[in-house]
Design an enzyme around this catalytic site. Structure first.
Site, short mmCIF file in Angstrom:
data_model
loop_
_atom_site.label_atom_id
_atom_site.label_comp_id
_atom_site.label_asym_id
_atom_site.label_seq_id
_atom_site.Cartn_x
_atom_site.Cartn_y
_atom_site.Cartn_z
N ARG A 94 0.85 -1.18 0.00
CA ARG A 94 0.00 0.00 0.00
C ARG A 94 0.88 1.23 0.00
O ARG A 94 1.95 1.24 0.60
CB ARG A 94 -0.82 0.05 1.30
N ARG A 151 -3.01 10.91 1.05
CA ARG A 151 -3.95 11.57 1.98
C ARG A 151 -4.53 12.81 1.30
O ARG A 151 -3.80 13.72 0.94
CB ARG A 151 -3.16 11.96 3.22
N ARG A 193 19.96 -5.60 7.08
CA ARG A 193 20.42 -4.34 6.52
C ARG A 193 20.93 -3.52 7.70
O ARG A 193 20.40 -3.61 8.81
CB ARG A 193 19.28 -3.55 5.86
N ARG A 199 18.80 10.18 4.51
CA ARG A 199 18.13 11.21 5.32
C ARG A 199 19.18 11.99 6.10
O ARG A 199 20.28 11.49 6.35
CB ARG A 199 17.23 10.57 6.39
N GLU A 222 22.35 9.55 7.22
CA GLU A 222 22.12 8.10 7.29
C GLU A 222 22.46 7.43 5.95
O GLU A 222 21.89 7.79 4.92
CB GLU A 222 20.65 7.80 7.61
N TYR A 271 10.98 -7.18 12.46
CA TYR A 271 11.00 -5.75 12.78
C TYR A 271 9.78 -5.40 13.63
O TYR A 271 8.66 -5.79 13.32
CB TYR A 271 11.00 -4.88 11.51
N ASP A 288 8.12 -1.91 15.79
CA ASP A 288 8.24 -0.57 16.32
C ASP A 288 8.30 -0.67 17.85
O ASP A 288 8.04 -1.74 18.41
CB ASP A 288 7.05 0.29 15.88
P1 FAD Z 1 17.33 -3.62 20.78
O1 FAD Z 1 16.95 -2.24 21.14
O2 FAD Z 1 18.18 -3.81 19.58
O3 FAD Z 1 18.07 -4.27 22.04
C1 FAD Z 1 18.78 -5.48 21.96
C2 FAD Z 1 19.94 -5.40 22.93
O4 FAD Z 1 20.54 -6.69 23.07
C3 FAD Z 1 21.05 -4.46 22.47
O5 FAD Z 1 21.32 -3.48 23.45
C4 FAD Z 1 22.24 -5.39 22.26
O6 FAD Z 1 23.48 -4.78 22.61
C5 FAD Z 1 21.93 -6.52 23.22
N1 FAD Z 1 22.59 -7.77 22.87
C6 FAD Z 1 22.56 -8.42 21.69
N2 FAD Z 1 23.32 -9.53 21.74
C7 FAD Z 1 23.86 -9.59 22.99
C8 FAD Z 1 24.75 -10.48 23.63
N3 FAD Z 1 25.26 -11.54 23.01
N4 FAD Z 1 25.09 -10.24 24.92
C9 FAD Z 1 24.60 -9.14 25.57
N5 FAD Z 1 23.77 -8.26 24.98
C10 FAD Z 1 23.40 -8.47 23.72
N6 FAD Z 1 10.52 2.15 16.41
C11 FAD Z 1 9.57 3.11 16.55
O7 FAD Z 1 8.52 2.89 17.17
N7 FAD Z 1 9.76 4.36 16.01
C12 FAD Z 1 10.89 4.69 15.32
O8 FAD Z 1 11.03 5.84 14.85
C13 FAD Z 1 11.89 3.69 15.14
N8 FAD Z 1 13.04 3.95 14.48
C14 FAD Z 1 13.96 2.96 14.31
C15 FAD Z 1 15.15 3.26 13.61
C16 FAD Z 1 16.08 2.24 13.41
C17 FAD Z 1 17.35 2.55 12.64
C18 FAD Z 1 15.85 0.94 13.91
C19 FAD Z 1 16.85 -0.16 13.66
C20 FAD Z 1 14.72 0.67 14.63
C21 FAD Z 1 13.76 1.67 14.84
N9 FAD Z 1 12.61 1.41 15.60
C22 FAD Z 1 11.66 2.40 15.73
C23 FAD Z 1 12.40 0.11 16.23
C24 FAD Z 1 12.97 0.03 17.66
O9 FAD Z 1 14.34 0.29 17.65
C25 FAD Z 1 12.70 -1.38 18.21
O10 FAD Z 1 11.33 -1.59 18.36
C26 FAD Z 1 13.33 -1.62 19.58
O11 FAD Z 1 14.66 -1.20 19.61
C27 FAD Z 1 13.28 -3.10 19.87
O12 FAD Z 1 13.88 -3.34 21.10
P2 FAD Z 1 14.68 -4.69 21.36
O13 FAD Z 1 14.88 -4.75 22.82
O14 FAD Z 1 14.01 -5.83 20.69
O15 FAD Z 1 16.05 -4.53 20.55
#
Ligand code: FAD
Length: 373
Positions: A176, A180, A254, A285, A310, A358, A360
């Site tokens: 999609r 708007r 990526r 960006r 970026e 992925y 948010d």
């Molecule tokens: P993460 O935040 O990645 O945390 C995982 C953690 O595990 C990390 O700190 C890492 O160091 C740790 N880890 C991994 N392996 C090991 C290991 N072996 N030993 C110890 N520690 C380890 N969401 C939105 O709602 N709005 C946005 O605008 C938005 N922008 C984004 C932009 C980008 C570039 C990206 C990549 C994501 C974006 N997101 C956004 C999504 C958001 O980042 C995720 O929803 C969120 O970070 C998920 O949390 P998480 O805990 O799963 O992962």
């Protein structure tokens, strides 16, 4: 009796929200993270008084009142509304595609005129297909929005993002492309959005208050073989393929390279997010971080600014894995790992790396809030 109920690998929103809930229900947790700071990808670094989103710009948005109230119970959120600008060869367009964009693109001033223009271009794209279905992203986008929007605002930007020609990208990437028919530059349709006042670190500090945390601690170096001596259960939000020692092969990601500069001016681009939609610039960006939290005269009270360009890149060893590449090959591989994960006793896999999906921020919090403890 073991020292901890849960060893939690990863202090991102998944691990931190899990730790909060578990601690609240009387469980003892240890959170470890291999990075030198807590918070995963939402971590902010303070530079020149500005919270810099070190791992990519993060804008919180949700329609779930429960999640919104939950995060606001730790830190108040501001009224930031995401309204990115696209720069195509020096000309500016509002995003998402709305009446402002159509006025800038064609000079049309009413929804009826804009609709007619888009329908005319969609019809041309359909005629070119001669009755067959779109087979790639380019054909799909042309059928959805027509050639002007595709060529100026989608084509080269998407090619920079994926490192491939739109003709060689699958059509399903864009099911999609909402247009708007109102003068409304608010990127998200959600009921609530904003940025924590004082930065995301405050949210993480709130979630992890009173929880034992160890940074610069890699699960594979320090706990993989011994965690069962210390904890009843493992909550793992690291990469799922790494957990299984890449037994079936590596999953693709990526990544993004951020080039961050401190500039000697108060206001560089007048907006937090400007997308560069032509190939003339290799970045996709530029983020000007202060606009997430400073409004009006506060922008000028802070004499410097911090901007991040970026550059999307193919993931290689040593980079941050950011976006799963959900094509057929990787989905099949991830399914094999997920099957192994189900068989791991007393291990809970979660988060974007642990599920190879992925999310948010709000959905990841919602996911944890709905988990049975
Ligand atoms: P993460 O935040 O990645 O945390 C995982 C953690 O595990 C990390 O700190 C890492 O160091 C740790 N880890 C991994 N392996 C090991 C290991 N072996 N030993 C110890 N520690 C380890 N969401 C939105 O709602 N709005 C946005 O605008 C938005 N922008 C984004 C932009 C980008 C570039 C990206 C990549 C994501 C974006 N997101 C956004 C999504 C958001 O980042 C995720 O929803 C969120 O970070 C998920 O949390 P998480 O805990 O799963 O992962």
């Amino acid at each position: 009796m073991k020292k901890f109920d849960y060893l939690i690998v990863g202090s991102g929103l998944f691990g931190a929200t899990f730790a909060y809930r578990a601690t609240k229900s009387g469980k003892k947790c240890l959170v470890i993270d291999k990075r030198p700071q807590l918070g995963g990808n939402v971590y902010c670094e303070k530079i020149e008084g500005i919270n810099v989103h070190k791992y990519g710009a993060h804008i919180f948005h949700t329609s779930n009142k429960y999640v919104w109230d939950f995060v606001n119970s730790f830190v108040e959120f501001n009224r930031y509304t995401n309204s990115p600008i696209a720069n195509y060869k020096g000309k500016l367009y509002n995003l998402p595609f709305n009446m402002n964009t159509f006025y800038q693109m064609w000079g049309v001033t009413t929804p009826a005129e804009a609709k007619a223009k888009i329908e005319e271009q969609k019809a041309e794209a359909l005629a070119a297909l001669n009755g067959r279905e779109p087979t790639n992203l380019e054909e799909q986008a042309l059928v959805l929005v027509g050639k002007d929007i595709f060529e100026k605002l989608i084509k080269e930007y998407t090619e920079k993002q994926w490192g491939r020609d739109c003709k060689n990208l699958p059509a399903f990437i864009i099911n999609r492309l909402p247009v708007r028919m109102a003068f409304d530059n608010n990127y998200f349709n959600d009921k609530y959005q904003g940025i924590p006042i004082g930065g995301y670190n405050k949210l993480i500090e709130g979630l992890l208050e009173g929880v034992d945390c160890k940074m610069e601690t890699d699960f594979f170096k320090e706990y993989k073989d011994s965690w069962r001596n210390d904890a009843e259960k493992l909550v793992y939000s690291g990469a799922i393929d790494e957990y299984f020692d890449y037994k079936y092969g590596k999953l693709d990601w990526r990544s993004v390279y951020f080039k961050t500069n401190i500039l000697d001016c108060s206001n560089y681009q007048g907006n937090a997010v400007v997308n560069y939609t032509s190939r003339d610039y290799s970045y996709t960006r530029i983020i000007e971080h202060k606009h997430f939290e400073m409004f009006g005269s506060a922008v000028y009270d802070c004499p410097k600014t911090v901007v991040s360009e970026e550059y999307p890149v193919e993931y290689k060893e040593g980079m941050e894995p950011y976006y799963p590449v959900n094509n057929e090959k990787n989905n099949a591989l991830a399914d094999k790992y997920r099957l192994l994960a189900l068989q791991e006793k007393n291990v809970i896999f979660g988060g974007r790396l642990g599920l190879y999906q992925y999310f948010d921020m709000a959905p990841i919090i919602e996911y944890v809030l709905n988990m049975k403890m």
